[in-house]
Design an enzyme around this catalytic site. Structure first.
Site, mmCIF file in Angstrom:
data_model
loop_
_atom_site.group_PDB
_atom_site.id
_atom_site.type_symbol
_atom_site.label_atom_id
_atom_site.label_comp_id
_atom_site.label_asym_id
_atom_site.label_seq_id
_atom_site.Cartn_x
_atom_site.Cartn_y
_atom_site.Cartn_z
ATOM 1 N N TYR A 239 25.732 -44.682 62.307
ATOM 2 C CA TYR A 239 26.705 -43.780 61.686
ATOM 3 C C TYR A 239 27.184 -42.747 62.701
ATOM 4 C CZ TYR A 239 28.609 -40.326 58.411
ATOM 5 O OH TYR A 239 29.421 -39.430 57.750
ATOM 6 N N SER B 114 31.814 -35.491 60.887
ATOM 7 C CA SER B 114 30.453 -35.200 60.450
ATOM 8 C C SER B 114 29.718 -34.469 61.557
ATOM 9 C CB SER B 114 29.703 -36.495 60.123
ATOM 10 O OG SER B 114 28.322 -36.255 59.902
#
Length: 320
Positions: free
Chosen positions: A153, A140
């Site tokens: 995250y 990501s």
């Protein structure tokens, strides 16, 4: 994509989003695809939408016994051919205020987003050696810059990037490449999970949290209501497509490049205090924008979100 007869790939988290898009795209291209899901309903749906080359596998990527059983099954099925590549896609969203974060949520995030890809890959390396394959990690943009409320995250993706870089060097003697793909915002059910998670997390916070962080929490809810993003199939295209010969070469890496977007307006090479002093809109942009300068250390692909009117680049390299 050229001749792919006989090549086999394993894709984790194929019930929806990027994993499902990769599984169906590779199946249409003639690959033999093993796609892991957790629910029988998702397995049946994949079988309905794909050809007989796609084989769903029920797997909890955090269960060591299930991973071992999967390896045994693959070894029997593949015989001497080996596995050309796993696409480690499984992930869960986790966020919140660190001051009030439930640490069990952080542990779960690290278990699924960081440890599970390592565990699956670790089990499959002997099969990869047979095929001289490669490993794809769906990471990501959050693995390069952390923003308020997203740091749990981001921590899991920062760690995944570190594992990816180290593994790439360790497997170099066997010509097994390890590639990281780093999307920004994607049109995927994970955003619905994000909204549910945010609502659940907020319900656990004491009243004092709203008094201290009310403005920040309101911004988070606003972003989650309209996350934007590109289709998951656009990421699958990056994972599976070979670049065309007509594309120009990137001066940084030698990889094909075309239609690149501007650099992140708050690049990570800024000193921390200087980056922190950027306007809020700039800070938020880091969550949704991809860089167009892959690291010289390894092969990385950023998939940009159109949230800031950016273009997704032509695939940079041949991953699969």
């Amino acid at each position: 994509m050229g001749q792919v007869s006989g090549k086999t790939v394993l894709i984790t988290g194929a019930s929806s989003g990027i994993g499902r898009a990769c599984a169906l795209r590779l199946d249409r291209a003639g690959w033999r695809v093993f796609a892991t899901v957790r629910r029988p309903h998702d397995a049946r749906q994949l079988q309905h939408d794909a050809s007989g080359r796609l084989h769903p596998i029920l797997l909890d990527v955090t269960d060591a016994a299930q991973i071992s059983d999967m390896w045994d099954s693959l070894e029997r099925l593949l015989n001497c051919d080996g596995l050309y590549g796993p696409v480690n896609n499984t992930g869960v969203p986790t966020g919140g205020l660190l001051e009030f974060l439930d640490l069990d949520d952080l542990r779960r995030c690290l278990e699924v987003n960081t440890i599970a890809p390592a565990a699956v890959t670790q089990a499959l390396i002997p099969l990869l050696r047979k095929a001289a394959g490669r490993i794809v990690m769906i990471s990501s943009e959050s693995g390069f810059s952390s923003t308020p409320l997203v740091s749990p995250y981001s921590a899991s993706k920062f760690a995944l990037e570190a594992l990816t870089d180290g593994l790439r060097l360790e497997l170099k003697p066997w010509n097994i490449d390890v590639v990281s793909v780093q999307p920004g915002a994607i049109q995927t059910p994970i955003w619905g999970k994000d909204r549910s998670f945010a609502e659940s997390a907020l319900s656990k916070y004491p009243p004092r949290a709203s008094e201290l962080y009310g403005a920040l929490l309101d911004k988070m809810i606003t972003v989650l209501r309209d996350p934007g993003g590109i289709p998951a199939d656009s990421v699958a295209e990056v994972v599976t497509q070979r670049p065309g010969r007509q594309e120009a070469q990137s001066p940084l890496t030698g990889w094909p490049r075309r239609n690149h977007a501007p650099l992140d307006r708050t690049p990570s090479h800024l000193p921390s205090r200087q980056a922190d002093s950027q306007p809020d809109s700039e800070v938020r942009s880091r969550q949704f924008i991809g860089r167009n300068y892959p690291s010289p250390r390894g092969r990385r692909l950023a998939v940009r979100s159109p949230r800031l009117n950016l273009q997704m680049p032509t695939p940079l390299t041949n991953l699969i």
